[in-house]
Design a protein around this motif. Sequence first.
Motif, short mmCIF file in Angstrom:
data_model
loop_
_atom_site.label_atom_id
_atom_site.label_comp_id
_atom_site.label_asym_id
_atom_site.label_seq_id
_atom_site.Cartn_x
_atom_site.Cartn_y
_atom_site.Cartn_z
N ALA A 85 0.84 -1.21 0.00
CA ALA A 85 0.00 0.00 0.00
C ALA A 85 0.87 1.26 0.00
N TYR A 86 1.96 1.21 0.74
CA TYR A 86 2.87 2.37 0.79
C TYR A 86 3.53 2.59 -0.57
N VAL A 87 3.89 1.51 -1.27
CA VAL A 87 4.46 1.63 -2.61
C VAL A 87 3.44 2.29 -3.54
N ALA A 88 2.19 1.86 -3.45
CA ALA A 88 1.13 2.44 -4.29
C ALA A 88 0.96 3.93 -4.00
N GLU A 89 0.99 4.29 -2.71
CA GLU A 89 0.86 5.70 -2.33
C GLU A 89 2.05 6.52 -2.86
N ARG A 90 3.24 6.00 -2.70
CA ARG A 90 4.44 6.70 -3.17
C ARG A 90 4.43 6.84 -4.69
N HIS A 91 3.92 5.82 -5.36
CA HIS A 91 3.83 5.89 -6.82
C HIS A 91 2.85 7.00 -7.22
N MET A 92 1.73 7.08 -6.52
CA MET A 92 0.76 8.13 -6.81
C MET A 92 1.37 9.52 -6.55
N ARG A 93 2.09 9.64 -5.44
CA ARG A 93 2.72 10.93 -5.13
C ARG A 93 3.77 11.30 -6.18
N LEU A 94 4.48 10.31 -6.68
CA LEU A 94 5.46 10.57 -7.73
C LEU A 94 4.76 11.06 -9.00
N ASP A 95 3.65 10.43 -9.35
CA ASP A 95 2.90 10.88 -10.52
C ASP A 95 2.44 12.32 -10.35
N LEU A 96 1.93 12.64 -9.17
CA LEU A 96 1.49 14.02 -8.90
C LEU A 96 2.65 15.00 -8.96
N ALA A 97 3.78 14.61 -8.40
CA ALA A 97 4.95 15.49 -8.41
C ALA A 97 5.46 15.70 -9.84
#
Length: 150
Positions: A85-97
Amino acid sequence: MAVDPGGPRLAQIARVRGLRLSRAAADALAAAEEAAAALDRARADHAAAIAARAEARQAFTRTPACSQARLWLDHSIALEAGAAAYVAERHMRLDLARDAHGEAFRAVGRHQLRSDTIADHRRAAIRVEQRRVEDRLEADMPMTVRSHMS
């Protein structure tokens, strides 16, 4: 039409705005790089959680009656799910960034295009005004002076 006397002030404002947009783009790039590093760390943690779960599963399969082995397996499964779940969240944050960086970069480009267009227009207006002044001076010259200039 006279050249706008506030042109230098507008140019200064545009320069400051360009600096702010460039700084925002640099900050967005730094945030995207940090997000990428955080995603890499999250992926490494997830890989470690997968390895720990595999080890716990082996221990449980060797001694299925052991309550400690079952508890360790359940705990490692929960840790792996949390890491995923943390990997998925970090991936989403990377996309947003990355999206934010792209938009900031495009804003710098749009500002530069507008600034260049306005500067070109201002230079053209100054040239036209200079030609008008020269034409007025030439028209005001006495005819004898003009004939000697030819």
